[in-house]
Scaffold this active site. Structure first.
Site, PDB file in Angstrom:
ATOM      1  N   LYS A 118       6.134  -8.229  -3.339  1.00 31.75           N
ATOM      2  CA  LYS A 118       4.814  -8.501  -2.773  1.00 31.75           C
ATOM      3  C   LYS A 118       3.841  -7.638  -3.561  1.00 31.75           C
ATOM      4  O   LYS A 118       3.774  -6.422  -3.386  1.00 31.75           O
ATOM      5  CB  LYS A 118       4.776  -8.149  -1.289  1.00 31.75           C
ATOM      6  CG  LYS A 118       3.464  -8.538  -0.634  1.00 31.75           C
ATOM      7  CD  LYS A 118       3.580  -8.454   0.887  1.00 31.75           C
ATOM      8  CE  LYS A 118       2.362  -9.034   1.569  1.00 31.75           C
ATOM      9  NZ  LYS A 118       1.134  -8.314   1.280  1.00 31.75           N
ATOM     10  N   CYS A 417     -10.219  35.271 -12.597  1.00 37.17           N
ATOM     11  CA  CYS A 417      -8.911  35.022 -11.992  1.00 37.17           C
ATOM     12  C   CYS A 417      -8.945  35.399 -10.506  1.00 37.17           C
ATOM     13  O   CYS A 417      -9.283  36.529 -10.159  1.00 37.17           O
ATOM     14  CB  CYS A 417      -7.838  35.826 -12.712  1.00 37.17           C
ATOM     15  SG  CYS A 417      -6.269  35.780 -11.853  1.00 37.17           S
ATOM     16  N   CYS A 420      -6.439  38.654 -10.006  1.00 40.33           N
ATOM     17  CA  CYS A 420      -6.631  40.002 -10.550  1.00 40.33           C
ATOM     18  C   CYS A 420      -8.051  40.219 -11.069  1.00 40.33           C
ATOM     19  O   CYS A 420      -8.387  41.309 -11.518  1.00 40.33           O
ATOM     20  CB  CYS A 420      -5.614  40.282 -11.647  1.00 40.33           C
ATOM     21  SG  CYS A 420      -5.927  39.356 -13.153  1.00 40.33           S
TER      22      CYS A 420
HETATM   23  S1  IVH Z   1       2.942 -16.131  -0.806  1.00 42.80           S
HETATM   24  C1  IVH Z   1       1.605 -19.174   1.929  1.00 42.80           C
HETATM   25  N1  IVH Z   1       3.975 -14.417  -2.502  1.00 42.80           N
HETATM   26  O1  IVH Z   1       0.250 -11.210   0.138  1.00 42.80           O
HETATM   27  C2  IVH Z   1       2.162 -17.965   1.337  1.00 42.80           C
HETATM   28  N2  IVH Z   1       1.983 -13.825  -1.386  1.00 42.80           N
HETATM   29  O2  IVH Z   1      -0.105 -10.705   2.972  1.00 42.80           O
HETATM   30  C3  IVH Z   1       1.151 -16.959   1.035  1.00 42.80           C
HETATM   31  N3  IVH Z   1       1.118 -11.634  -2.025  1.00 42.80           N
HETATM   32  O3  IVH Z   1      -2.290 -13.525   0.607  1.00 42.80           O
HETATM   33  C4  IVH Z   1       1.334 -16.146  -0.114  1.00 42.80           C
HETATM   34  N4  IVH Z   1       2.670 -11.137  -3.478  1.00 42.80           N
HETATM   35  O4  IVH Z   1      -2.247 -12.178  -1.595  1.00 42.80           O
HETATM   36  C5  IVH Z   1       2.987 -14.668  -1.642  1.00 42.80           C
HETATM   37  N5  IVH Z   1       5.003 -13.003  -4.031  1.00 42.80           N
HETATM   38  C6  IVH Z   1       4.002 -13.252  -3.180  1.00 42.80           C
HETATM   39  C7  IVH Z   1       2.963 -12.346  -2.971  1.00 42.80           C
HETATM   40  C8  IVH Z   1       1.972 -12.667  -2.052  1.00 42.80           C
HETATM   41  C9  IVH Z   1       1.567 -10.726  -2.900  1.00 42.80           C
HETATM   42  C10 IVH Z   1      -0.099 -11.466  -1.190  1.00 42.80           C
HETATM   43  C11 IVH Z   1      -0.993 -12.648  -1.178  1.00 42.80           C
HETATM   44  C12 IVH Z   1      -1.078 -13.041   0.251  1.00 42.80           C
HETATM   45  C13 IVH Z   1      -0.758 -11.749   0.941  1.00 42.80           C
HETATM   46  C14 IVH Z   1      -0.295 -11.929   2.350  1.00 42.80           C
END
Ligand code: IVH
Length: 702
Positions: A118, A417, A420
């Site tokens: 993520k 310092c 000291c």
């Molecule tokens: S899928 C419908 N895949 O996380 C599915 N989101 O908290 C929606 N994000 O809005 C997104 N990495 O900005 C997806 N590998 C990933 C992601 C990802 C980061 C973010 C994205 C989303 C948010 C949700």
């Protein structure tokens, strides 16, 4: 670790929580900075959700639980398909429960999952018409977003033209890598702007900024590929039938960047166990990634499973975010302390409003050096982002400039310092007392006498203070000139303690060169670097004869460190001479000086008989990590002695497990390092097994 929900006691607390969450969410999606960090936000939203379950009739319309995060602004571009958010899970149990509810919904277990990082940036939709990138739109409120097409050309990974002339929408995350973030802040501060607090803010601010005098690059990773108006019907039909993993492969084939190009590529997994194993892997790799991730996204991979599960108004039911532990929090900078270390370095330390990060309360964090404070434009009273990952020392990342009230105060740097009162040498980034290691003599002598250096039994901190206050020692060499009468004249020093201390000092003279060198406290050389230098040069004479170029031949010493080590050894020359005259050993057992190269043939390095550095030991070429408590024959060895043992046996000791680790010696109650070794498939040994492996080298470790 499950993040506990905030407890909301009544309707007023609930209303306040909703207001706070809405504000934080608006700041998040518009590139501003919220007072709530991710962890606090999650807790708040969970508290809100819990209260709403108990009071379904009192749910407020703007509650963050019922709507897509963010807010639409007039003039926004509508999304063809809503850009949704994700629900979260925080533990294996919650994840397992999520898969079970997904299975109930679709009538069978999900066929397989896709598992990907993520990415911690902002969602963006990139529209390609006939292969050409013509529009970039932020998520906005999920139904419509802001047109940020002006950023086209500044986002790496989003090519201006695809490999095929297709009309598609690519969705994904725009972020700044750590290097891009540092560059962006340098450029921004050079233009008089306040530095961004973190890469996410920097990406948000940069993406939305128009008419800036400068541009800074960002990076895109795709996580979605879909048809939009104008897509050929055949392609539209094909895309809607592809699994998520296939869509990602297609995006990559079009030339768009995906996580496949990273150390944490998206993978597919057959069931809960495989998913959880991959979650562990990604979590273990997180600290070394060149960009931020705040979790792992797990999706039902097959289009059919996704369609059967459907979506709610806020989030799809076929995907969830497995959130990782927070490593960053916002707190206030209350004061800056200036501490003088044992080498005379004057280091600033932040005193913080106590904040809990990943289970420990943080009250202090490093501020590196004065130049760093200036570069970050930190002020007293600032809200600051504090970072703490694993065992590393917490550090202050940056001030949250948007939260300034105007009452913040300049941080005053010391002019003399603080210990000291001597002048300060500000010639290098790290300031140093002009008195050097004599400024904090007690600290430098206590360190030298410590267990991992000269190991002088009976010479603890209190005794050192006593000796210094009595004026008996003014440097390390004076210790070896102490007489029986001098010691007997001290308070609480009877005959036995005196004789024991003199005997311990005598024994200390025979310590190997690596420990003597370490005891000297040359800046930038701790225990393992001292061992490497000693083993490389074998004698103190050879070390002192080395110029910066020769010093660089020691593994881990680069162009920056080499000259400073050489210069400091020159500074230490009179002390070293006096130590040698007192009979302190200046050679490294088992090591041979390097053969002179053409360059230093007449430099006085005598070492015609070059020998490989323990290249024939049982651990030759291996990087070894020790974790947990040692038992059996290794029970009495300190971590430093274990590392010495590894290096004597030809190996290289390290404190962190990576793919390059050849062996992990895991003792009792070994924790995350053992798990990481298992995840990465690194060979493990018990202390007993390891003792057998290095038996020939064990005796020398007293
Ligand atoms: S899928 C419908 N895949 O996380 C599915 N989101 O908290 C929606 N994000 O809005 C997104 N990495 O900005 C997806 N590998 C990933 C992601 C990802 C980061 C973010 C994205 C989303 C948010 C949700």
């Amino acid at each position: 670790m499950t993040t506990p929900a905030a407890v909301l006691v009544d309707a007023a607390a609930y209303a306040q929580a909703v207001e706070d969450a809405v504000k934080a969410s608006a700041a998040y999606y518009t590139g501003g900075t919220s007072v709530l960090d991710d962890d606090a936000y999650d807790r708040l939203v969970r508290g809100i959700a819990q209260w709403e379950t108990d009071h379904p009739d009192e749910v407020l319309p703007d509650s963050p639980t019922g709507k897509v995060a963010g807010g639409a602004v007039e003039g926004d571009v509508p999304h063809t398909v809503a850009m949704l958010s994700l629900d979260n899970v925080f533990s294996p149990e919650e994840f397992t429960a999520w898969t079970a509810s997904l299975a109930r919904r679709i009538g069978h277990e999900a066929e397989r999952f896709s598992v990907e990082p993520k990415l911690d940036g902002l969602a963006i939709a990139a529209r390609y018409t006939q292969g050409r990138l013509d529009r970039l739109i932020t998520r906005g409120d999920g139904t419509a977003g802001e047109d940020v097409s002006h950023a086209i050309g500044t986002v790496e990974g989003l090519p201006a033209e695809l490999a095929e002339p297709v009309t598609v929408e690519v969705r994904g995350e725009v972020l700044m890598t750590t290097a891009q973030f540092e560059h962006a802040n340098e450029v921004r501060t050079a233009h008089g702007g306040a530095p961004f607090a973190n890469p996410r803010n920097a990406a948000a601010g940069t993406l939305r900024a128009r008419d800036r005098a400068y541009t800074v690059p960002m990076t895109f990773f795709a996580y979605g590929l879909l048809p939009h108006a104008g897509t050929e019907p055949a392609l539209a039909a094909r895309l809607s039938g592809l699994a998520h993993s296939e869509l990602m492969a297609q995006a990559a084939a079009y030339g768009v960047n995906t996580t496949a190009s990273t150390a944490v590529p998206g993978v597919t997994a057959a069931g809960v166990e495989e998913v959880l194993a991959r979650v562990e892997e990604i979590a273990a790799l997180r600290p070394g990634l060149p960009f931020g991730i705040d979790g792992i996204v797990v999706k039902a991979d097959l289009a059919a499973d996704q369609q059967a599960a459907g979506s709610g108004s806020r989030a799809p039911r076929w995907a969830t975010a497995y959130k990782l532990r927070t490593v960053e929090k916002i707190t206030r900078l209350l004061a800056v302390e200036w501490n003088v270390g044992r080498t005379g370095v004057i280091a600033p330390r932040a005193v913080l409003e106590p904040v809990e990060i990943d289970g420990s309360t943080i009250t202090y964090a490093t501020l590196h050096n004065p130049a760093d404070i200036t570069r970050r434009d930190l002020r007293l009273g600032d809200h600051v982002m504090v970072h703490r990952a694993g065992d590393v020392i917490p550090r202050v990342e940056a001030p949250v400039a948007h939260l300034r009230t105007g009452e913040e105060q300049t941080i005053v740097f010391p002019e003399t310092c603080p210990r000291c009162g001597s002048a300060i040498d500000t010639g290098e980034q790290r300031w140093r007392c002009a008195n050097g290691r004599d400024c904090h003599l007690v600290a430098s002598l206590s360190y030298a006498a410590g267990r991992d250096q000269l190991d002088v039994e009976g010479l603890g901190h209190t005794r050192v203070v006593q000796l210094v206050e009595a004026g008996l020692v003014t440097d390390l060499a004076d210790l070896f000139a102490l007489t029986r009468d001098q010691l007997l004249g001290l308070e609480r020093m009877g005959e036995t303690s005196t004789d024991n201390l003199l005997a311990a000092l005598d024994t200390a003279k025979a310590q190997p060169l690596s420990r003597v060198l370490c005891a000297l406290g040359v800046r930038g050389t701790g225990r393992s670097m001292s061992r490497r230098i000693a083993r490389h040069f074998a004698t103190m004479d050879a070390i002192r004869a080395a110029d910066a170029e020769a010093m660089q031949r020691v593994e881990g010493i680069g162009t920056e460190k080499a000259p400073s080590i050489v210069a400091e050894l020159v500074e230490l020359a009179p002390l070293i001479d006096r130590l040698a005259a007192a009979g302190v050993n200046m050679t490294e057992p088992g090591a041979t000086p390097p053969a002179p190269t053409d360059a230093d043939a007449d430099s006085g390095v005598d070492g015609a008989t070059a020998a490989p550095e323990a290249a024939d030991g049982p651990l030759a070429g291996m990087t070894v990590v020790v974790t947990g408590a040692m038992t059996g024959p290794l029970e009495k060895l300190s971590r430093n002695q274990m590392n010495e043992l590894i290096e004597r046996a030809g190996g290289r000791s390290s404190s962190s497990v990576s793919k390059k680790t050849a062996l992990v010696v895991a003792g009792e109650s070994a924790g995350s390092k053992r798990t990481k070794a298992e995840t990465l498939g690194v060979r493990l040994a018990t202390p007993d097994e390891f003792a057998v492996l290095v038996a020939d080298y064990l005796d020398a470790t007293a």
